[in-house]
Motif scaffolding. Sequence first.
Motif, short mmCIF file in Angstrom:
data_model
loop_
_atom_site.label_atom_id
_atom_site.label_comp_id
_atom_site.label_asym_id
_atom_site.label_seq_id
_atom_site.Cartn_x
_atom_site.Cartn_y
_atom_site.Cartn_z
N LYS A 244 0.85 -1.25 0.04
CA LYS A 244 -0.07 0.00 -0.07
C LYS A 244 0.75 1.24 0.06
N LEU A 245 2.12 1.13 0.77
CA LEU A 245 3.01 2.39 0.73
C LEU A 245 3.48 2.62 -0.41
N LEU A 246 3.84 1.55 -1.30
CA LEU A 246 4.52 1.62 -2.66
C LEU A 246 3.52 2.29 -3.72
N ASP A 247 2.33 1.55 -3.52
CA ASP A 247 1.20 2.34 -4.50
C ASP A 247 0.98 3.58 -4.27
N ASP A 248 0.91 4.16 -3.08
CA ASP A 248 0.75 5.57 -2.67
C ASP A 248 2.04 6.33 -2.15
#
Length: 343
Positions: A241-245
Amino acid sequence: MLGDRIMGALHAFFRTERVWNSPLAVNVEPTTGCGLSCAMCFCKKDQAASRFMEERVFQLIIKKLKPDVVEFSGAGEPFQHPDLAEFIKYADNFSVDSIVQTNLNCGAGPLAAALDAGLAGLKVSVDSADPGRYALIRRKGSLDQVAANLDFIRSRPGPKPRLSLESVLINQNMGDCGGIVDFAHRHGVASVNFHAIQTVGMNEETRKELIDDFNFPGLRLSLAAALARAQDLGVQTNIQKLLDDFNTIVDIYNRNENISRSASCTLPWMHLFVAVDGNVSPCFSLHCHTGVASGNILENSRDQILNGPAIACIRRGFRNKRVAKVCKECNPPQLSSIFFRKD
């Protein structure tokens, strides 16, 4: 309860000024005392004079607000409250789950008492798997003590609380994400969550130390490697999720205000923070940086707290995308993560 969760989600989605649901979660500040002096902490002024929540205040929180979950956190270290286990036991009598957000530098006695009282979850702050680096970040803290306490929990017979490690991303630990995943696996922790540091209220000296000239490409690589390691070990993380955002982290660290992100916050409809003195705010950040209170658990009725002028004004501001500066620099939980939360 599911009904309150559904109703709260509807109130948050439609940005209503009033709510009819009980809060899904209430963060409770049992004490302002803490034995550590963490590099990123903005609560040192509050910690200078240790205060402790009275039993009657906590009992009113449970009876009046009727939450699904209480999470002990705030300016201090929850395990420093001598009656924390009694609070957990009281909540458990009302079928309210208790979670403690902790540095876990406590002794085995308070920890055992909390476990015996029915503790449902522990969120343990660990920002490095290297003892020396940990001590530089969590000043006066000991990673060996954290490890010993985690092993103590694992060795006890019977039900175990849900365990997660919580780590803030700063200059000092960006290359240690994989090490933190390894540490979790080694000590029986099933989940690791990495977080952008809260920059609101951060003074320039602290900012220079922790996030100035931040190496975002290096962090992305470290997170990607940690994700692969976590998948190999079967450790759950929020890394994907961190990498996606990832741009959200960049925005926060570069102080790029994002009104669309902050305006999607759900906390004023589904969450409350209760300070050690009983003052109630939608969240800890608003309490710390604005002093806004929707009431006091000792002085105001349930409806005054949930739907009084102060919190109605905050909800109206979110609906109209006119929010406080502290909110513009925040990365709030979104509706999906609140509604489907497991804890």
